[in-house]
Design an enzyme around this catalytic site. Structure first.
Site, mmCIF file in Angstrom:
data_model
loop_
_atom_site.group_PDB
_atom_site.id
_atom_site.type_symbol
_atom_site.label_atom_id
_atom_site.label_comp_id
_atom_site.label_asym_id
_atom_site.label_seq_id
_atom_site.Cartn_x
_atom_site.Cartn_y
_atom_site.Cartn_z
ATOM 1 N N GLY A 97 0.797 -1.211 0.000
ATOM 2 C CA GLY A 97 0.000 0.000 0.000
ATOM 3 C C GLY A 97 0.829 1.260 0.000
ATOM 4 O O GLY A 97 0.465 2.263 -0.635
ATOM 5 N N THR A 98 1.963 1.242 0.706
ATOM 6 C CA THR A 98 2.820 2.428 0.768
ATOM 7 C C THR A 98 3.352 2.796 -0.609
ATOM 8 O O THR A 98 3.324 3.966 -1.017
ATOM 9 C CB THR A 98 3.979 2.198 1.749
ATOM 10 O OG1 THR A 98 3.459 2.135 3.083
ATOM 11 C CG2 THR A 98 5.008 3.316 1.675
ATOM 12 N N ASN A 125 -7.625 4.207 9.035
ATOM 13 C CA ASN A 125 -6.986 3.061 9.688
ATOM 14 C C ASN A 125 -7.048 3.120 11.204
ATOM 15 O O ASN A 125 -6.911 2.097 11.869
ATOM 16 C CB ASN A 125 -5.522 2.959 9.250
ATOM 17 C CG ASN A 125 -4.776 4.273 9.362
ATOM 18 O OD1 ASN A 125 -5.118 5.243 8.692
ATOM 19 N ND2 ASN A 125 -3.756 4.309 10.198
ATOM 20 N N GLN A 153 -7.559 -0.056 4.075
ATOM 21 C CA GLN A 153 -8.291 -0.563 5.235
ATOM 22 C C GLN A 153 -9.713 -0.994 4.895
ATOM 23 O O GLN A 153 -10.287 -1.833 5.594
ATOM 24 C CB GLN A 153 -8.314 0.484 6.350
ATOM 25 C CG GLN A 153 -6.974 0.713 7.026
ATOM 26 C CD GLN A 153 -6.456 -0.529 7.747
ATOM 27 O OE1 GLN A 153 -7.187 -1.474 8.015
ATOM 28 N NE2 GLN A 153 -5.174 -0.521 8.056
ATOM 29 N N SER A 190 -3.807 -3.256 -0.519
ATOM 30 C CA SER A 190 -2.736 -4.029 0.108
ATOM 31 C C SER A 190 -3.222 -5.442 0.396
ATOM 32 O O SER A 190 -4.369 -5.643 0.805
ATOM 33 C CB SER A 190 -2.276 -3.355 1.403
ATOM 34 O OG SER A 190 -1.261 -4.107 2.026
ATOM 35 N N HIS A 212 -1.828 -7.782 2.685
ATOM 36 C CA HIS A 212 -1.727 -8.369 4.025
ATOM 37 C C HIS A 212 -2.795 -7.889 4.990
ATOM 38 O O HIS A 212 -2.874 -8.353 6.120
ATOM 39 C CB HIS A 212 -0.327 -8.137 4.619
ATOM 40 C CG HIS A 212 -0.055 -6.750 5.105
ATOM 41 N ND1 HIS A 212 -0.028 -6.420 6.435
ATOM 42 C CD2 HIS A 212 0.219 -5.612 4.433
ATOM 43 C CE1 HIS A 212 0.260 -5.138 6.564
ATOM 44 N NE2 HIS A 212 0.410 -4.621 5.361
ATOM 45 N N THR A 214 10.845 -7.397 -11.780
ATOM 46 C CA THR A 214 10.219 -8.715 -11.864
ATOM 47 C C THR A 214 9.148 -8.879 -10.794
ATOM 48 O O THR A 214 9.385 -8.628 -9.614
ATOM 49 C CB THR A 214 11.276 -9.827 -11.704
ATOM 50 O OG1 THR A 214 12.279 -9.663 -12.707
ATOM 51 C CG2 THR A 214 10.654 -11.207 -11.829
ATOM 52 N N CYS A 264 2.366 2.023 11.276
ATOM 53 C CA CYS A 264 3.494 2.621 10.566
ATOM 54 C C CYS A 264 4.115 3.790 11.318
ATOM 55 O O CYS A 264 5.173 4.273 10.954
ATOM 56 C CB CYS A 264 3.053 3.072 9.183
ATOM 57 S SG CYS A 264 2.539 1.700 8.128
#
Length: 367
Positions: free
Chosen positions: A69-70, A143, A171, A191, A193, A229, A316
């Site tokens: 996401g970042t 978040n 989120q 994202s 995860h 890649t 974060c």
């Protein structure tokens, strides 16, 4: 451990791991290679695009895979170079810090205020100095507080002035249903995860009528938008996690909302406790609260010693020790903001865990 920090990360679903394993071992081809192993990898990536596009109702060709996401947020903001950028005051640090660091690249950098409910003020949209071609960034769901923004209305009002909108949907993904097309945004960050997929994988979703400026250079991967890649196994995992999220959306949403209501009912019995954005439209899994006279950081550590995992806000910026910019923007008094604890529920949490958490919390407060 009672794990109540799913907005920070989620445990990788066993079904996701199973889908990834072949691409960590036998199917190890480079997706840019033309021989069979490469074609297998390319096909797996294409399948993942389709799975993610089905979850969010977006064009599969517009999904650009990133490291998370970042990176997706940073790539989105790169499209404001040479024009104006406006961000809300409750954005994730990956928006705020990238915007401030690259401020000299924008014609101007503006902020959009939020009200005490945590919602972006529509008045701030009218007061901003817009030029056609500018970019704005407003997250779909916060978040920390879980507040859901009316992104479709914001996008419509900005479009009338020729302004493009990016939304950080990290989120919101997998917790509430939404349509990329119906929101009317030009860019969206995702994202893996956060939805029981692997870390190190995300995506920037691009509208069909938006020309994305290339990000990393040095190869033609991701339609020339992001060289390097591809992380095939992680992308496969992201796709599988998206497929599961779509299939189980209704059940997950209902379960987390029931758990949140159970938690909030118990929290309201604690004298002085304040649930932030209590009456706002929020994610079904998120509760952030404060208790006057309590150090949130100290309480977090005490809970950890009793095998309960929660957070004070954004993972974060958890080590910064600063008051949450989100709560500050909402006008929350500093001493109360310092006591903030965020509980974010997951699909596998149980009622007994909620009850145990509240019992431990009350014991710690009493001492």
């Amino acid at each position: 451990m009672i794990y109540l920090d799913h907005n920070a990360t989620t445990r990788c679903d066993e079904r996701v791991v199973e889908a990834m394993l072949p691409y960590l071992q036998g199917m190890y081809g480079n997706p840019s290679s033309l021989y069979k192993l490469g074609r297998i990898a390319r096909s797996a990536i294409d399948t993942a695009r389709e799975q993610i596009s089905a979850l969010i109702d977006a064009p599969a060709a517009g999904i650009v895979f990133t490291s998370g996401g970042t990176e997706a947020n940073a790539q989105a903001l790169a499209n404001a170079r040479g024009v104006g950028l406006a961000i809300s005051t409750i954005e994730h640090p990956s928006i705020f810090e990238n915007a401030e660091y690259h401020q000299q690249c924008f014609r101007q950098l503006q902020t959009l205020a939020v009200d005490v409910t945590g919602s972006v003020s529509l008045a701030s949209l009218h007061q901003a100095n817009w030029h056609a071609g500018d970019l704005a960034s407003v997250m779909l769901a916060n978040n920390e507080t879980g507040v859901i923004q009316d992104v479709a209305v914001i996008a419509e009002r900005l479009a009338a002035q020729g302004v493009n909108l990016h939304t950080d949907a990290v989120q919101a993904l997998g917790k509430i249903p939404f349509s990329f097309r119906k929101l009317g945004v030009k860019l969206m960050s995702l994202s893996s995860h956060k939805i029981y997929g692997p870390k190190g994988c995300g995506a920037l979703v691009v509208a069909e009528d938006f020309v994305l400026k290339p990000w990393l250079r040095g190869g033609d991967q991701e339609h020339g938008s992001r060289a390097g890649t591809e992380n095939v196994a992680a992308i496969v995992g992201f796709g599988k996690a998206a497929e599961l999220a779509k299939a189980e959306m209704n059940a997950r949403e209902a379960r987390m909302l029931a758990l949140r209501m159970r938690l909030e009912q118990a929290l309201r019995t604690i004298p002085g406790l304040a649930i932030f954005a209590e009456h706002s439209k929020r994610l079904p899994n998120t509760v952030q609260f404060g208790i006057p006279g309590i150090s949130g950081e100290m309480l977090l550590m005490q809970l950890d010693q009793r095998n309960v995992a929660v957070s004070s806000g954004s993972a974060c910026s958890a080590s910064s020790g600063e008051i949450s910019p989100v709560l500050t923007a909402m006008g929350v008094e500093a001493s109360l903001a310092k006591s903030a604890i965020r509980v974010s529920l997951g699909k596998d949490n149980q009622e007994t865990e909620i009850d145990q958490f509240v019992d431990v919390l009350k014991t710690l407060i009493a001492n």
